[in-house]
Scaffold this active site. Structure first.
Site, PDB file in Angstrom:
ATOM      1  N   THR A  96      -0.343   1.592   6.709  1.00  0.00           N
ATOM      2  CA  THR A  96      -0.274   0.386   5.878  1.00  0.00           C
ATOM      3  C   THR A  96      -0.178  -0.806   6.820  1.00  0.00           C
ATOM      4  O   THR A  96       0.307  -0.675   7.941  1.00  0.00           O
ATOM      5  CB  THR A  96       0.923   0.429   4.911  1.00  0.00           C
ATOM      6  OG1 THR A  96       1.034  -0.825   4.227  1.00  0.00           O
ATOM      7  CG2 THR A  96       2.232   0.730   5.627  1.00  0.00           C
ATOM      8  N   VAL A 103     -13.148  -4.881   1.754  1.00  0.00           N
ATOM      9  CA  VAL A 103     -12.577  -3.544   1.846  1.00  0.00           C
ATOM     10  C   VAL A 103     -11.760  -3.492   3.133  1.00  0.00           C
ATOM     11  O   VAL A 103     -12.245  -3.888   4.198  1.00  0.00           O
ATOM     12  CB  VAL A 103     -13.677  -2.458   1.869  1.00  0.00           C
ATOM     13  CG1 VAL A 103     -13.052  -1.073   2.014  1.00  0.00           C
ATOM     14  CG2 VAL A 103     -14.511  -2.527   0.593  1.00  0.00           C
ATOM     15  N   THR A 111       0.847  -1.193   0.000  1.00  0.00           N
ATOM     16  CA  THR A 111       0.000   0.000   0.000  1.00  0.00           C
ATOM     17  C   THR A 111       0.882   1.243   0.000  1.00  0.00           C
ATOM     18  O   THR A 111       1.993   1.208   0.527  1.00  0.00           O
ATOM     19  CB  THR A 111      -0.872  -0.034   1.277  1.00  0.00           C
ATOM     20  OG1 THR A 111      -1.837  -1.066   1.124  1.00  0.00           O
ATOM     21  CG2 THR A 111      -1.573   1.288   1.526  1.00  0.00           C
TER      22      THR A 111
HETATM   23  N1  ASP Z   1      -3.823  -1.980   4.533  1.00  0.00           N
HETATM   24  C1  ASP Z   1      -4.040  -2.655   3.284  1.00  0.00           C
HETATM   25  C2  ASP Z   1      -5.313  -3.451   3.367  1.00  0.00           C
HETATM   26  O1  ASP Z   1      -5.511  -4.148   4.348  1.00  0.00           O
HETATM   27  C3  ASP Z   1      -2.927  -3.546   2.865  1.00  0.00           C
HETATM   28  C4  ASP Z   1      -1.538  -2.971   2.970  1.00  0.00           C
HETATM   29  O2  ASP Z   1      -1.294  -2.026   3.695  1.00  0.00           O
HETATM   30  O3  ASP Z   1      -0.632  -3.466   2.294  1.00  0.00           O
HETATM   31  O4  ASP Z   1      -6.086  -3.402   2.450  1.00  0.00           O
END
Ligand code: ASP
Length: 305
Positions: free
Chosen positions: A222, A200, A171
């Site tokens: 993230t 989501v 992310t």
């Molecule tokens: N936070 C993101 C999600 O759970 C994934 C990520 O941060 O890589 O959709």
């Protein structure tokens, strides 16, 4: 005020062979956008532009390079927040755009909604004149082969990607303070690998994937979204600023994430006074920021857990 800009490109066990691409990606975002902030660009424009650069970079799980869901499709989520007006825009489950964060920005300007999903979000993107693309343009060889590798692997667990097993989770996010004293944040993601269709995560959920309030601070996160949402990670980090400096506020939020829900992730932030904070409890996090003199510091931070 002296402008500030910090970006991230995911927190996970980034393998050595991907480190250079991650460092180059976050560095480019700072190098291209920080000069604009110094020329008077708003914090909101800066976070949107920085995230646009990271969305276009196939290194990251946002825009081009996003993970595929369990059915082999791309579903993108994004968030943007304006700390001056205390206003936000969120989108989830969009597939036909390279820059979902720019759609979130359009949503923030709408008269009667702040969060759009799937077909309705795409319809609004068309109404706003955004360029629609074939989702195939977002697909990379790397993600296609990763999808085939994990598609029927019953031992694959998403949370492992963040706690140490080297599976991607890139992310992207940005936080800025402009010379007028306004804070903003933006976050964009393809979510987690092999996610359930319609899943989501934290990214577009206000207070979880991002938060910005000129009076409190601003943050972008993230990590494993199912945990981040439970502690509203970014709002928690901003609340910590009432008692701590930015670095300790970020560290405290990540400690809380782990202590309360055994969650894994990372957060970047800026206080209203312009201090940077960043912390993660994943093995690594990619981030970059501009220092007082406009010099870029880009790094993969490595923490021994
Ligand atoms: N936070 C993101 C999600 O759970 C994934 C990520 O941060 O890589 O959709």
């Amino acid at each position: 005020m002296k402008p500030k800009l910090i970006v991230h490109g995911g927190a996970w066990d980034i393998p050595d062979q991907f480190v250079d691409d991650h460092v180059a990606g976050v560095k480019t975002a700072i190098e291209q956008v920080f000069p604009l902030l110094e020329q008077g660009c708003s914090a909101l424009d800066a976070v949107e532009k920085a995230v646009n650069i990271l969305e276009a970079d196939p290194t990251f799980d946002a825009g081009r390079g996003a993970f595929l869901n369990a059915q082999g499709n791309i579903e993108l989520d994004a968030f943007i927040m304006d700390g001056k007006a205390l206003d936000f825009g969120s989108v989830a489950g969009v597939a036909n755009l390279l820059h979902p964060v720019s759609l979130a920005r359009h949503v923030m300007r709408a008269d009667d909604f702040r969060f759009l999903v799937a077909d309705g979000a795409l319809q609004f993107a068309r109404e706003c004149g955004m360029q629609e693309i074939d989702p195939k343009e977002l697909l990379t060889e790397r993600e296609l082969s990763f999808y085939h590798q994990i598609k029927s692997d019953t031992s694959f667990k998403t949370v492992d990607a963040f706690s140490g097993d080297p599976q991607p989770s890139d992310t992207v996010g940005a936080v800025a303070l402009d010379q007028y004293g306004n804070l903003a944040c933006a976050t964009s993601t393809g979510g987690t690998p092999r996610k359930h269709p319609g899943r989501v995560g934290d990214c577009p959920v206000i207070g979880s994937g991002g938060y910005a309030d000129n009076l409190l601070g601003a943050a972008s996160s993230t990590g494993y979204g199912e945990s981040l949402m439970r502690v509203m990670l970014c709002r928690t980090a901003c609340d910590n600023l009432t008692q701590h400096n930015a670095m300790n506020a970020a560290i405290g939020a990540i400690d809380y994430l782990h202590r309360r829900v055994e969650g894994y992730g990372g957060v970047i932030m800026i206080s209203p006074q312009g201090e940077y904070g960043f912390a993660h409890n994943t093995p690594r996090m990619a981030y970059a920021f501009a220092d007082e003199g406009g010099k870029t510091h880009a790094a993969i931070q490595i923490t021994d857990n």
